[in-house]
Design a protein around this motif. Sequence first.
Motif, short mmCIF file in Angstrom:
data_model
loop_
_atom_site.label_atom_id
_atom_site.label_comp_id
_atom_site.label_asym_id
_atom_site.label_seq_id
_atom_site.Cartn_x
_atom_site.Cartn_y
_atom_site.Cartn_z
N VAL A 39 -29.27 -11.42 12.60
CA VAL A 39 -29.21 -11.09 11.19
C VAL A 39 -30.23 -9.87 11.07
O VAL A 39 -29.66 -8.76 10.40
N CYS A 40 -31.41 -9.89 11.72
CA CYS A 40 -32.18 -8.81 11.14
C CYS A 40 -31.83 -7.52 11.98
O CYS A 40 -31.53 -6.35 11.28
N TYR A 41 -31.27 -7.58 13.05
CA TYR A 41 -31.00 -6.35 14.00
C TYR A 41 -29.67 -5.64 13.37
O TYR A 41 -29.37 -4.36 13.39
N GLY B 135 -31.24 5.78 21.09
CA GLY B 135 -30.80 4.42 20.39
C GLY B 135 -30.41 3.43 21.47
O GLY B 135 -30.56 2.32 21.22
N ARG B 136 -29.42 3.78 22.19
CA ARG B 136 -28.68 2.81 23.41
C ARG B 136 -30.21 2.36 24.21
O ARG B 136 -29.86 1.05 24.49
N PHE B 137 -31.10 3.10 24.58
CA PHE B 137 -32.13 2.70 25.44
C PHE B 137 -32.91 1.74 24.54
O PHE B 137 -33.63 0.60 25.11
N TRP B 138 -33.10 2.23 23.30
CA TRP B 138 -34.15 1.20 22.52
C TRP B 138 -33.55 -0.24 22.18
O TRP B 138 -34.13 -1.04 22.42
N GLU B 139 -32.34 -0.24 22.12
CA GLU B 139 -31.39 -1.49 22.00
C GLU B 139 -31.63 -2.31 23.19
O GLU B 139 -31.83 -3.49 23.18
N ASP B 140 -31.45 -1.68 24.37
CA ASP B 140 -31.64 -2.54 25.67
C ASP B 140 -33.05 -2.94 25.78
O ASP B 140 -33.17 -4.29 26.34
N VAL C 64 -35.19 -3.54 23.57
CA VAL C 64 -35.21 -4.79 22.22
C VAL C 64 -34.76 -6.20 22.84
O VAL C 64 -35.34 -7.15 22.87
N LEU C 65 -33.77 -6.03 23.46
CA LEU C 65 -32.70 -7.16 23.98
C LEU C 65 -33.79 -7.59 25.14
O LEU C 65 -33.71 -8.93 25.30
N ALA C 66 -34.23 -6.98 26.07
CA ALA C 66 -34.86 -7.24 27.01
C ALA C 66 -36.37 -8.08 26.89
O ALA C 66 -36.57 -8.96 27.27
N LEU C 67 -36.91 -7.34 25.76
CA LEU C 67 -38.28 -8.00 25.09
C LEU C 67 -38.16 -9.29 24.52
O LEU C 67 -38.67 -10.23 24.62
N VAL C 68 -36.91 -9.40 23.48
CA VAL C 68 -36.67 -10.57 22.60
C VAL C 68 -36.36 -11.46 23.48
O VAL C 68 -36.50 -12.98 23.46
N GLY C 69 -35.84 -11.30 24.74
CA GLY C 69 -35.03 -12.27 25.56
C GLY C 69 -36.05 -12.79 26.72
O GLY C 69 -35.62 -13.47 27.56
N GLY D 3 -45.70 -5.74 22.97
CA GLY D 3 -44.55 -5.45 22.00
C GLY D 3 -44.21 -3.88 22.56
O GLY D 3 -44.39 -3.56 23.61
N ALA D 4 -43.31 -3.30 21.72
CA ALA D 4 -42.68 -2.01 21.82
C ALA D 4 -42.66 -1.00 20.73
O ALA D 4 -42.66 -1.78 19.51
N VAL D 5 -42.47 0.27 20.91
CA VAL D 5 -42.54 1.01 19.74
C VAL D 5 -41.51 2.19 20.23
O VAL D 5 -41.28 2.82 21.17
N LEU D 6 -40.65 2.51 19.18
CA LEU D 6 -39.84 3.56 19.00
C LEU D 6 -40.45 4.75 18.16
O LEU D 6 -40.59 4.34 17.02
#
Length: 243
Positions: free
Chosen positions: A105-107, A154-159, A161-166, A177-180
């Motif tokens: 929902v957030c993403y 944007g695509r690398f940031w999405e990937d 985020v998925l790796a970090l949250v997962g 954490g991570a920063v863009l």
Amino acid sequence: MDFAAEKKELETNNKVSNNNNNNGNTDHTQQVLDSLSSFTSDGNNNTDREAEERKARDLKAGLHPLKQKFVIWYTRRTPGVRNQTSYEDNIKKIVDFSTIEGFWVCYCHLARPSSLPSPTDLHLFKDGIRPLWEDSANCNGGKWIIRFKKVVSGRFWEDLVLALVGDQLDYGDNICGAVLSIRFNEDILSVWNRNASDHQAVMALRDSIKRHLKLPHSYVMEYKPHDASLRDNSSYRNTWLRG
């Protein structure tokens, strides 16, 4: 847990979101959904009472808990305007989430990096850790830095985020954490870890980032301890009050 039913529901929600965002990349959507299916954790290794109670409530509600609760923060500076408040005071919390459903929902409702003005920072950190060098979880650590052309960031940031949250990156407990960082000529991704002196963990994190982002060999990664950032007068944060 019935992952098939959960995945079907997420897929339906994502189709609605894709129509709103004009995003027809169904192949990548499927990759996102596949990644989300692996985000759950049984919590057997988590002794924190509050986290256990939260997971129990989520499970009772039919939700799928993540291993960690995360917070998304936002920082924005207006170019040419002298700031009257500190960098820390300008870090704004956007949202937090602790389940697959909450993440999705957030993403889906976050602005995409390509639409954000420069300079802007998006921070995704584990709950309880503020995106500041001085935070007790960060003060002895550092960050891996990767610079990207704006068209692909944007695509690398999405990937990422998925790796970090997962919890897909090696030495995950050492990650904060991570920063863009959205900048005028390029965008910068950074992954923060707790211990800059643990060479094995630092290098394993580098290799894991490269592997999960499928980085071409041409991409250079730089590691910078936070104490070096504090001494860097040209850094974004250290120039905050100078405008």
